[in-house]
Design an enzyme around this catalytic site. Structure first.
Site, PDB file in Angstrom:
ATOM      1  CB  SER A 122      64.196 -38.707  45.208  1.00  0.00           C
ATOM      2  OG  SER A 122      64.301 -38.443  44.035  1.00  0.00           O
TER       3      SER A 122
HETATM    4  N1  SAM Z   1      68.320 -36.543  41.427  1.00  0.00           N
HETATM    5  C1  SAM Z   1      67.920 -35.275  42.203  1.00  0.00           C
HETATM    6  C2  SAM Z   1      68.580 -35.392  43.609  1.00  0.00           C
HETATM    7  O1  SAM Z   1      69.260 -36.225  44.057  1.00  0.00           O
HETATM    8  O2  SAM Z   1      68.345 -34.185  44.196  1.00  0.00           O
HETATM    9  C3  SAM Z   1      66.431 -35.280  42.297  1.00  0.00           C
HETATM   10  C4  SAM Z   1      65.871 -34.798  40.996  1.00  0.00           C
HETATM   11  S1  SAM Z   1      64.378 -34.080  41.010  1.00  0.00           S
HETATM   12  C5  SAM Z   1      63.313 -35.309  41.495  1.00  0.00           C
HETATM   13  C6  SAM Z   1      64.134 -33.875  39.170  1.00  0.00           C
HETATM   14  C7  SAM Z   1      65.153 -32.881  38.458  1.00  0.00           C
HETATM   15  O3  SAM Z   1      65.074 -33.425  36.952  1.00  0.00           O
HETATM   16  C8  SAM Z   1      64.910 -31.581  38.703  1.00  0.00           C
HETATM   17  O4  SAM Z   1      65.987 -30.723  39.427  1.00  0.00           O
HETATM   18  C9  SAM Z   1      64.385 -31.003  37.279  1.00  0.00           C
HETATM   19  O5  SAM Z   1      65.022 -29.608  37.093  1.00  0.00           O
HETATM   20  C10 SAM Z   1      65.443 -31.904  36.327  1.00  0.00           C
HETATM   21  N2  SAM Z   1      64.893 -32.088  34.911  1.00  0.00           N
HETATM   22  C11 SAM Z   1      63.612 -32.215  34.516  1.00  0.00           C
HETATM   23  N3  SAM Z   1      63.474 -32.115  33.282  1.00  0.00           N
HETATM   24  C12 SAM Z   1      64.961 -32.068  32.925  1.00  0.00           C
HETATM   25  C13 SAM Z   1      65.652 -32.149  31.657  1.00  0.00           C
HETATM   26  N4  SAM Z   1      65.000 -32.352  30.498  1.00  0.00           N
HETATM   27  N5  SAM Z   1      66.847 -32.101  31.508  1.00  0.00           N
HETATM   28  C14 SAM Z   1      67.837 -32.161  32.691  1.00  0.00           C
HETATM   29  N6  SAM Z   1      66.999 -32.119  34.068  1.00  0.00           N
HETATM   30  C15 SAM Z   1      65.343 -31.958  33.928  1.00  0.00           C
END
Ligand code: SAM
Length: 211
Positions: A61
Site C-alpha cells: 500500500s
Molecule cells: N499489508 C500488505 C503490505 O503491507 O504489503 C498489503 C496487502 S495487499 C494490498 C492485500 C493482500 O491481501 C494480498 O497479499 C492478498 O493476497 C491478501 N489477501 C486477499 N484475500 C485474503 C484472505 N482471504 N486472507 C488472507 N490474505 C488475503
C-alpha cells in the site's frame, strides 16, 4: 543513509502534510526500511507516494494509507493485533513496532513464504505469519485487541467481530471491487459502532466471508 533521507522526506511530504499526527506511528514509519519490502527492480521508487506491485497481482500500500490505517487502529504496546493480508509484510513490520504481538495472515502461499522469511531475516520477533484464509479471521490466537484488514471486503466478516476483544477495534476497507471507504468498527459490550473514514482503493479480500 540515502534511504534514511528518503524515509524522512516520505514522512514530512506525504504523511504529516496529510494530517497524520500520532508520534508513535510517525516514528515507526521513519524506522521501518520500506525498500526491503519491494523487489530489487523497484528499489529506486520504494518511497514514492503510491502503492507498488509485489507480484501475484498484489500491492504494497501507499505509505500514507499505511500510516492512516495504523493511526486509526490506535495500537497500544500491550496489545495483540491481527492483520489480514500480509502481502509484502511492510504493514506487519510497522504494527510490530507499536504492539506487543502481531499475527498476520496471507492466502497466497508464495507471498506468505517470502514475507515470513523477510520478517525473520529483519529480526522481527513479535510477528507470526500464517498461511490461511483470513476472511474468517484466525481463531487460534483470538481474541484480538485490534484487527486490520488490508484488502477490500463487501462487508465486515462476522468472524472478525467474534474474534475481537471487548472494546476492540477493526479497521477495514468496505465497498465494491473498485472503490471503498475505510471503516472503523468499535466493539462496546454487546453493541458494535461503525465510523466511516477516507475513500480508498484496495485489492479484494478473497475468501469464505468476503468476495
Ligand atoms: N499489508 C500488505 C503490505 O503491507 O504489503 C498489503 C496487502 S495487499 C494490498 C492485500 C493482500 O491481501 C494480498 O497479499 C492478498 O493476497 C491478501 N489477501 C486477499 N484475500 C485474503 C484472505 N482471504 N486472507 C488472507 N490474505 C488475503
Amino acid at each position: 543513509m540515502e534511504y534514511k533521507h528518503q524515509r524522512e522526506s516520505m514522512v514530512e511530504n506525504q504523511i504529516k502534510i496529510r494530517g497524520i499526527t500520532d508520534e508513535r506511528v510517525l516514528k515507526a514509519m521513519l524506522e521501518v526500511p520500506r525498500h526491503k519490502f519491494v523487489g530489487d527492480a523497484l528499489l529506486s521508487i520504494a518511497y514514492q507516494d503510491s502503492p507498488l506491485p509485489i507480484g501475484y497481482g498484489q500491492t504494497i500500500s501507499q505509505p500514507y494509507i499505511v500510516a492512516l490505517m495504523t493511526q486509526l487502529l490506535d495500537v497500544k504496546d500491550d496489545q495483540k493485533v491481527l492483520e489480514i493480508g500480509t502481502g509484502s509484510g511492510y504493514q506487519a513490520a510497522i504494527l510490530a513496532k507499536l504492539a506487543m504481538s502481531v499475527i498476520t495472515v496471507e492466502r497466497i502461499a508464495e507471498l506468505f513464504q517470502q514475507s515470513k522469511e523477510l520478517l525473520h531475516n529483519l529480526g522481527y520477533k513479535n510477528i507470526i505469519v500464517v498461511h490461511a484464509d483470513g476472511s474468517i479471521g484466525y481463531k487460534e490466537y483470538a481474541p484480538y485487541d485490534r484487527i486490520i484488514v488490508t484488502a477490500s471486503s463487501p462487508r465486515v466478516p462476522d468472524s472478525l467481530i467474534e474474534q475481537l476483544s471487548p472494546n476492540g477495534k477493526i479497521v477495514i476497507p468496505i465497498g465494491n471491487r473498485i472503490i471503498q471507504r475505510l471503516e472503523v468498527i468499535l466493539k462496546e459490550g454487546e453493541s458494535v459502532k461503525r465510523e466511516a473514514s477516507e475513500g480508498v482503493r484496495f485489492v479484494p479480500l478473497i475468501g469464505k466471508e468476503a468476495w
